[in-house]
Design a protein around this motif. Sequence first.
Motif, short mmCIF file in Angstrom:
data_model
loop_
_atom_site.label_atom_id
_atom_site.label_comp_id
_atom_site.label_asym_id
_atom_site.label_seq_id
_atom_site.Cartn_x
_atom_site.Cartn_y
_atom_site.Cartn_z
N LEU A 122 15.59 -37.56 -17.62
CA LEU A 122 14.91 -37.27 -16.35
C LEU A 122 13.45 -36.89 -16.60
N LYS A 123 13.17 -36.33 -17.75
CA LYS A 123 11.80 -35.94 -18.06
C LYS A 123 10.93 -37.14 -18.40
N ARG A 124 11.50 -38.10 -19.14
CA ARG A 124 10.67 -39.14 -19.75
C ARG A 124 10.80 -40.53 -19.13
N SER A 125 11.98 -40.86 -18.59
CA SER A 125 12.20 -42.23 -18.13
C SER A 125 11.55 -42.46 -16.77
N GLN A 126 11.15 -43.73 -16.56
CA GLN A 126 10.58 -44.12 -15.28
C GLN A 126 11.72 -44.52 -14.33
N LEU A 127 12.47 -43.53 -13.89
CA LEU A 127 13.58 -43.78 -12.98
C LEU A 127 13.07 -43.85 -11.55
N SER A 128 13.80 -44.58 -10.72
CA SER A 128 13.49 -44.58 -9.30
C SER A 128 13.94 -43.25 -8.71
N PRO A 129 13.42 -42.86 -7.53
CA PRO A 129 13.88 -41.60 -6.93
C PRO A 129 15.39 -41.55 -6.73
N LEU A 130 16.02 -42.70 -6.46
CA LEU A 130 17.46 -42.71 -6.25
C LEU A 130 18.22 -42.57 -7.56
N GLU A 131 17.70 -43.15 -8.63
CA GLU A 131 18.33 -42.94 -9.94
C GLU A 131 18.21 -41.48 -10.34
N GLU A 132 17.06 -40.88 -10.05
CA GLU A 132 16.90 -39.45 -10.30
C GLU A 132 17.90 -38.65 -9.46
N ALA A 133 18.04 -39.06 -8.19
CA ALA A 133 18.96 -38.35 -7.29
C ALA A 133 20.40 -38.45 -7.78
N ASP A 134 20.81 -39.66 -8.22
CA ASP A 134 22.17 -39.83 -8.73
C ASP A 134 22.41 -38.94 -9.94
N THR A 135 21.43 -38.88 -10.83
CA THR A 135 21.58 -38.09 -12.05
C THR A 135 21.63 -36.60 -11.74
N VAL A 136 20.72 -36.13 -10.89
CA VAL A 136 20.69 -34.72 -10.52
C VAL A 136 21.98 -34.33 -9.80
N HIS A 137 22.45 -35.23 -8.94
CA HIS A 137 23.69 -34.96 -8.20
C HIS A 137 24.87 -34.82 -9.17
N TRP A 138 24.91 -35.68 -10.18
CA TRP A 138 25.99 -35.59 -11.18
C TRP A 138 25.92 -34.26 -11.92
N MET A 139 24.73 -33.88 -12.34
CA MET A 139 24.57 -32.63 -13.08
C MET A 139 25.01 -31.43 -12.23
N HIS A 140 24.72 -31.50 -10.93
CA HIS A 140 25.03 -30.38 -10.05
C HIS A 140 26.51 -30.31 -9.70
N TRP B 175 11.64 -30.11 -6.35
CA TRP B 175 11.93 -31.45 -6.86
C TRP B 175 13.44 -31.67 -6.95
N VAL B 176 14.14 -30.70 -7.49
CA VAL B 176 15.59 -30.82 -7.64
C VAL B 176 16.27 -30.84 -6.28
N GLN B 177 15.88 -29.93 -5.38
CA GLN B 177 16.50 -29.87 -4.06
C GLN B 177 16.25 -31.15 -3.27
N ALA C 105 18.91 -23.79 -10.60
CA ALA C 105 18.05 -23.13 -11.60
C ALA C 105 18.27 -23.71 -12.99
N ASP C 106 19.54 -24.00 -13.34
CA ASP C 106 19.83 -24.59 -14.64
C ASP C 106 19.22 -25.98 -14.78
N ILE C 107 19.32 -26.78 -13.70
CA ILE C 107 18.75 -28.13 -13.73
C ILE C 107 17.24 -28.06 -13.88
N CYS C 108 16.62 -27.13 -13.18
CA CYS C 108 15.16 -26.96 -13.31
C CYS C 108 14.78 -26.63 -14.75
N GLU C 109 15.54 -25.72 -15.35
CA GLU C 109 15.24 -25.31 -16.73
C GLU C 109 15.44 -26.47 -17.70
#
Length: 217
Positions: free
Chosen positions: A90-108, A128-130, A116-120
Amino acid sequence: MKIPIDAITIDRHLLRRALDPDALAQLAADFVENGQIQPIAVERTGPATWRLVAGRRRIHAAKLLDWTEIEAHEITVKTLAEIPALAENLKRSQLSPLEEADTVHWMHTEGQMSIADICERTGHGTSWVQDRLELANMPENVKDAVHRRKLSIGAAGMLCRITQLDYRDYLLHIAVTNGATVHQAEAWWLDWTARMRMQGDTGDGLPFYVMPYIEGE
């Protein structure tokens, strides 16, 4: 990549959630007109099997069209020990906003990580995470507009506050065609809210709104 729909497992907790038949039919019609713009997100469970992470409605819309395969984005997370690699992606890849959303949703949800953990882990701020967690739960046509960079996540969130679906879809069409900032979308929402209050005052229960005129429409 394209993968066979029959090779995708959907968790039981997802199967228990009802789907809107009209929304599925609309999404299927959009697939016919525009193709599948946003891949589903899957996690590999075997050499030729996957588990659905995000995109249940897209799978069901594809089934309505008798598709046997569907475009998918593979999230390679099998254990919580691999979350650091996913966060680094999530830090380095050129993901689309939806790919980012899918990944963040999985982590959550699956990774049971707090915001807070995802932010860290990712180095991104709370907003950004919300925003991406909110995007993961938006209607498919709104997410598609964000994916195509026709609408910002902020403007999309404002539009989703409008619960009158036909009016929201109309405004989404205006936004995609002519552009709309967060402030414009907020103005539409405030106008709709005021008109709904007027409707409540009349007590007639009839839809009451006026399609806004946008130059160039």
